[in-house]
Design a protein around this motif. Sequence first.
Motif, PDB file in Angstrom:
ATOM      1  N   ARG A  49      29.582  35.951  34.638  1.00 35.24           N
ATOM      2  CA  ARG A  49      28.730  36.694  35.896  1.00 35.24           C
ATOM      3  C   ARG A  49      28.707  38.383  35.206  1.00 35.24           C
ATOM      4  N   THR A  50      29.845  39.278  35.900  1.00 34.34           N
ATOM      5  CA  THR A  50      30.264  40.191  35.112  1.00 34.34           C
ATOM      6  C   THR A  50      29.665  40.468  33.695  1.00 34.34           C
ATOM      7  N   PHE A  51      29.867  39.745  32.539  1.00 37.96           N
ATOM      8  CA  PHE A  51      29.493  40.296  31.297  1.00 37.96           C
ATOM      9  C   PHE A  51      28.092  39.790  30.802  1.00 37.96           C
ATOM     10  N   GLY A 247      32.612  47.093  34.930  1.00 38.91           N
ATOM     11  CA  GLY A 247      33.124  46.238  35.449  1.00 38.91           C
ATOM     12  C   GLY A 247      33.112  45.049  36.449  1.00 38.91           C
ATOM     13  N   GLY A 248      34.172  44.153  36.710  1.00 40.15           N
ATOM     14  CA  GLY A 248      33.846  43.253  38.456  1.00 40.15           C
ATOM     15  C   GLY A 248      34.446  44.270  38.970  1.00 40.15           C
ATOM     16  N   MET A 249      34.062  44.307  40.921  1.00 40.11           N
ATOM     17  CA  MET A 249      34.255  44.882  41.954  1.00 40.11           C
ATOM     18  C   MET A 249      35.508  44.701  42.297  1.00 40.11           C
ATOM     19  N   THR A 270      36.193  64.938  33.984  1.00 39.51           N
ATOM     20  CA  THR A 270      36.105  63.594  34.985  1.00 39.51           C
ATOM     21  C   THR A 270      34.931  62.671  33.702  1.00 39.51           C
ATOM     22  N   PRO A 271      35.779  61.212  33.531  1.00 41.84           N
ATOM     23  CA  PRO A 271      35.431  60.875  32.687  1.00 41.84           C
ATOM     24  C   PRO A 271      34.094  59.880  31.922  1.00 41.84           C
ATOM     25  N   VAL A 272      33.909  59.318  33.693  1.00 43.59           N
ATOM     26  CA  VAL A 272      32.134  58.876  33.487  1.00 43.59           C
ATOM     27  C   VAL A 272      31.645  58.956  33.931  1.00 43.59           C
ATOM     28  N   ASN A 273      29.978  59.223  33.483  1.00 43.44           N
ATOM     29  CA  ASN A 273      29.338  59.946  35.285  1.00 43.44           C
ATOM     30  C   ASN A 273      28.216  58.925  35.680  1.00 43.44           C
ATOM     31  N   TYR A 274      28.032  57.491  35.491  1.00 37.25           N
ATOM     32  CA  TYR A 274      27.710  56.340  36.108  1.00 37.25           C
ATOM     33  C   TYR A 274      28.870  54.701  36.122  1.00 37.25           C
ATOM     34  N   TRP A 275      29.165  55.056  37.777  1.00 40.70           N
ATOM     35  CA  TRP A 275      30.542  54.054  37.851  1.00 40.70           C
ATOM     36  C   TRP A 275      29.485  51.931  37.657  1.00 40.70           C
ATOM     37  N   MET A 276      29.596  51.435  37.307  1.00 39.55           N
ATOM     38  CA  MET A 276      28.710  50.033  37.977  1.00 39.55           C
ATOM     39  C   MET A 276      30.027  49.163  38.084  1.00 39.55           C
ATOM     40  N   HIS A 277      29.306  48.088  39.380  1.00 39.58           N
ATOM     41  CA  HIS A 277      30.144  47.103  39.123  1.00 39.58           C
ATOM     42  C   HIS A 277      29.570  45.656  40.086  1.00 39.58           C
ATOM     43  N   ALA A 278      29.767  45.052  39.190  1.00 38.97           N
ATOM     44  CA  ALA A 278      29.033  43.949  39.268  1.00 38.97           C
ATOM     45  C   ALA A 278      29.813  42.785  40.081  1.00 38.97           C
ATOM     46  N   ASN A 279      29.202  42.160  41.338  1.00 38.50           N
ATOM     47  CA  ASN A 279      30.245  41.939  42.671  1.00 38.50           C
ATOM     48  C   ASN A 279      30.629  40.477  42.214  1.00 38.50           C
ATOM     49  N   ILE A 330      27.388  39.319  46.016  1.00 29.72           N
ATOM     50  CA  ILE A 330      27.470  38.006  46.177  1.00 29.72           C
ATOM     51  C   ILE A 330      26.898  36.922  45.584  1.00 29.72           C
ATOM     52  N   LEU A 331      27.143  35.899  44.831  1.00 29.89           N
ATOM     53  CA  LEU A 331      26.251  35.344  44.367  1.00 29.89           C
ATOM     54  C   LEU A 331      26.356  33.365  44.380  1.00 29.89           C
ATOM     55  N   ASP A 332      26.562  32.565  45.276  1.00 37.93           N
ATOM     56  CA  ASP A 332      27.447  31.453  46.464  1.00 37.93           C
ATOM     57  C   ASP A 332      26.602  30.454  44.270  1.00 37.93           C
ATOM     58  N   PHE A 333      27.329  29.360  44.206  1.00 43.73           N
ATOM     59  CA  PHE A 333      27.236  29.008  43.461  1.00 43.73           C
ATOM     60  C   PHE A 333      27.406  26.830  43.306  1.00 43.73           C
ATOM     61  N   SER A 334      25.987  26.652  42.803  1.00 44.07           N
ATOM     62  CA  SER A 334      26.528  25.576  44.004  1.00 44.07           C
ATOM     63  C   SER A 334      25.134  24.544  43.412  1.00 44.07           C
ATOM     64  N   ASN A 335      25.901  22.945  42.721  1.00 46.69           N
ATOM     65  CA  ASN A 335      24.449  22.163  42.506  1.00 46.69           C
ATOM     66  C   ASN A 335      23.321  22.466  42.411  1.00 46.69           C
ATOM     67  N   GLU A 336      22.845  22.737  44.150  1.00 46.37           N
ATOM     68  CA  GLU A 336      21.667  22.821  44.935  1.00 46.37           C
ATOM     69  C   GLU A 336      21.309  23.431  44.122  1.00 46.37           C
TER      70      GLU A 336
END
Length: 494
Positions: A49-51, A247-249, A270-279, A330-336
């Motif tokens: 999911r992160t990638f 990267g991941g949260m 400061t190495p990075v201007n925008y930090w992004m995190h996937a849930n 947050i994403l919930d994975f289910s059959n439905e």
Amino acid sequence: MALYKQQELKIYNSISKDKEIFKPINEGNIGMYVCGPTVYSNVHLGNCRTFISFDLVFRYLKHLGYKVRYVRNITDAGHLENDAESGEDRIAKKARLEQIEPMEVVQKYTVDFHNILQKFNNLPPSIEPTATGHIVEQIEIIKEIFEKGYAYEVNGSVYFDVLKFNETHEYGKLSGRKLEDMIPNTRELTAQSDKRNPQDFALWKKAEPQHIMRWPSPWSDGFPGWHLECTVMSSKYLGEEFDIHGGGMDLKFPHHECEIAQGEAATGKTPVNYWMHANMLTLNGKKMAKSTGNNILPTQIFSGDNENLEKGFPPTVARFFMLQAHYRSILDFSNEALLASEKGFHRLMDAYHLLDELPNSNSSSFNVSEWKQKCYDAMNDDFNSPILIANLFEAVKQINSIKEGKVSITSEDLEQLKTTMSDFIFEVLGLVDIHVAANDSSEKLSGTVELLIKLRAEARANKDFATSDQIRDELQKMGIQLKDGKEGTTFFVS
């Protein structure tokens, strides 16, 4: 004119905890680094999911006309069990358990990682460096941190002095943690370690006699700290200051916090201007964990070979499902949920294929230009893929209405609609038209599958449902999905 000059992109910056207008360091060029996998096991779905989330970012930035250098590393050494400062290397442990060389473990699971992401239709990064390929650079940056007074050696291991760093910098600014709050909770651990303070972290670890993976350094035969690898590889290929780090949260603390400290200690910048995190991704409302059995591998989604799923799903349907949630939620994975996404996916693709059959008129009652900008507005709002998808389904309604003669469209607007739908479905979201994939299959394959479909239909007519299900299930395992409809059964290759 490049599209990025016409659109205002905003990114949620984890360090400011706010959406900010995106301005790259060098106009038209973007440097983006994403923490890659530690290759000691099959890539799990949460990582995927992160990638996929950062593949969406990469694709949209390219679509806007930016030249993007996307660096995603492979961690093949130095990542200890439970993200700890001591213990066994994850890869070395797997090598010991399987009685093979560590680099055999690395090769096996790097190939698996690439195969899975290819099935999800992820674009490869511009550069994919490995930790073991940059040992020399890691030793050199430790020397620089030493020279600046932020490192110390104990018994052949080198540690980053967090308290000394915090005198002139702010350790904890990404995660929001205050160093003074951390100290009381960890003071009792001080005597158990070579570290001066429990908050200090390893830059270089002396290898124990049984440790397989080791390299010579000025301090000892050992291996680099896990946090150091990303600082070295990001700065080598993107510079001391670059645009986006993702990267991941779960990596926000301590991994990314330590990256910031190392970069600032070594360069003063400061190495990075925008930090992004996937849930995170949950399964049936609970955290995914191998230990509890609440876990599913990507290959099990494709085959359906998992007790949580009633059937297999094509990789592009699983990708579509993940993109229906914002990357920060947050994403919930289910059959439905997958079944619902599959229906939506086919609805979207069916409408896309209708575009070539639509009649045009002298006037338009569907404002395509306004709708098109809504699609850009969604992606410009921190890559909001669920709102983009909602806009695409608004177009689906309009397409069906045009077919029924309830809505009119000019030939010019129809061409703009086709182009925009194609751009966002395939280029930006990265979905695969599996209907076309089936049509492109070889005649022999098509003939064989059609024969099996006929045999399955006969079995169903004779109420031999066991045989009918077996044919369907065996085809699924081979990546061939059957779709039953009013006009009979069709198939597509996933």
